[in-house]
Design a protein around this motif. Structure first.
Motif, PDB file in Angstrom:
ATOM      1  N   CYS A   1      -6.332  -2.239   1.207  1.00 15.36           N
ATOM      2  CA  CYS A   1      -5.722  -2.116   2.213  1.00 15.36           C
ATOM      3  C   CYS A   1      -6.277  -2.251   3.433  1.00 15.36           C
ATOM      4  O   CYS A   1      -7.109  -1.639   3.746  1.00 15.36           O
ATOM      5  CB  CYS A   1      -4.601  -1.066   2.219  1.00 15.36           C
ATOM      6  SG  CYS A   1      -3.714  -0.853   3.571  1.00 15.36           S
TER       7      CYS A   1
ATOM      8  N   CYS B   1       0.709  -1.186   0.052  1.00  7.96           N
ATOM      9  CA  CYS B   1       0.008   0.113  -0.111  1.00  7.96           C
ATOM     10  C   CYS B   1       0.802   1.150   0.146  1.00  7.96           C
ATOM     11  O   CYS B   1       1.640   1.406   1.022  1.00  7.96           O
ATOM     12  CB  CYS B   1      -1.050  -0.107   1.263  1.00  7.96           C
ATOM     13  SG  CYS B   1      -1.873   1.402   1.210  1.00  7.96           S
TER      14      CYS B   1
ATOM     15  N   ARG C   1      -5.502  -1.586   6.340  1.00  8.21           N
ATOM     16  CA  ARG C   1      -5.539  -0.319   7.229  1.00  8.21           C
ATOM     17  C   ARG C   1      -6.206   0.617   6.899  1.00  8.21           C
ATOM     18  O   ARG C   1      -6.607   1.572   7.482  1.00  8.21           O
ATOM     19  CB  ARG C   1      -3.883  -0.184   7.314  1.00  8.21           C
ATOM     20  CG  ARG C   1      -3.591   0.781   8.619  1.00  8.21           C
ATOM     21  CD  ARG C   1      -1.994   0.800   8.775  1.00  8.21           C
ATOM     22  NE  ARG C   1      -1.399  -0.165   9.304  1.00  8.21           N
ATOM     23  CZ  ARG C   1      -0.005  -0.705   9.353  1.00  8.21           C
ATOM     24  NH1 ARG C   1       0.801   0.321   8.569  1.00  8.21           N
ATOM     25  NH2 ARG C   1       0.328  -1.712   9.925  1.00  8.21           N
ATOM     26  N   CYS C   2      -5.867   0.901   5.479  1.00  2.85           N
ATOM     27  CA  CYS C   2      -6.335   2.277   5.090  1.00  2.85           C
ATOM     28  C   CYS C   2      -7.796   2.009   4.288  1.00  2.85           C
ATOM     29  O   CYS C   2      -8.629   3.180   4.187  1.00  2.85           O
ATOM     30  CB  CYS C   2      -5.432   2.828   3.881  1.00  2.85           C
ATOM     31  SG  CYS C   2      -3.601   3.049   4.156  1.00  2.85           S
TER      32      CYS C   2
ATOM     33  N   CYS D   1      -0.013   3.859   3.261  1.00  2.00           N
ATOM     34  CA  CYS D   1       0.591   3.665   4.590  1.00  2.00           C
ATOM     35  C   CYS D   1       1.886   2.902   4.506  1.00  2.00           C
ATOM     36  O   CYS D   1       2.615   2.473   5.705  1.00  2.00           O
ATOM     37  CB  CYS D   1      -0.467   2.878   5.532  1.00  2.00           C
ATOM     38  SG  CYS D   1      -0.695   1.097   5.016  1.00  2.00           S
TER      39      CYS D   1
HETATM   40 ZN   LIG Z   1      -2.580   1.068   3.357  1.00  2.53          ZN
END
Ligand SMILES: [Zn+2]
Length: 120
Positions: free
Chosen positions: A64, A33, A66-67, A36
């Motif tokens: 992703c 990604c 996380r994102c 991040c």
């Molecule tokens: Zn990410």
């Protein structure tokens, strides 16, 4: 959405490599990604178990975690070198959980047509 795959088809003379091709060659899928900067290595042999094996191998396979977006995801494919064994961290597919299906039935009716509930 097969149409969206076309942008990953870079050269007409170069056939699209699929996830299945990479699995057959026991390659590693490096998913990164750009937002991040998270990078995760997967085995193509694991990914074909949960994703369509006909997918182009270098198309982003998912957003992703996380994102929450796939906009910055890039995918690279690498063949493991001898030095990778015992050193490279791979995110493995540990288990595929089955999904429960629920539906309304009348009391006393079998859940599946043609099947009799046990004990009756
Ligand atoms: Zn990410």
């Amino acid at each position: 959405m097969p149409e969206s795959y076309h942008k990953f088809h870079r050269h007409p003379a170069k056939p699209v490599r699929t996830l299945e091709d990479a699995a057959n060659d026991e390659q590693i899928i490096v998913v990164r990604c750009g937002l991040c900067r998270r990078q995760i290595n997967y085995l193509a042999t694991d990914m074909v178990q949960v994703l369509n094996p006909a997918r182009p191998v270098d198309a982003p396979h998912f957003a992703c975690s996380r994102c929450g977006t796939a906009d910055y995801m890039s995918v690279k494919v690498k063949t493991p070198s001898a030095g990778d064994f015992g050193h490279l961290t791979i995110r493995r597919l540990l288990r595929i959980r089955s999904v429960s299906e629920w539906g309304n039935r009348l009391l006393g009716d079998a859940p599946d047509p043609g099947k009799t509930p046990k004990g009756l």
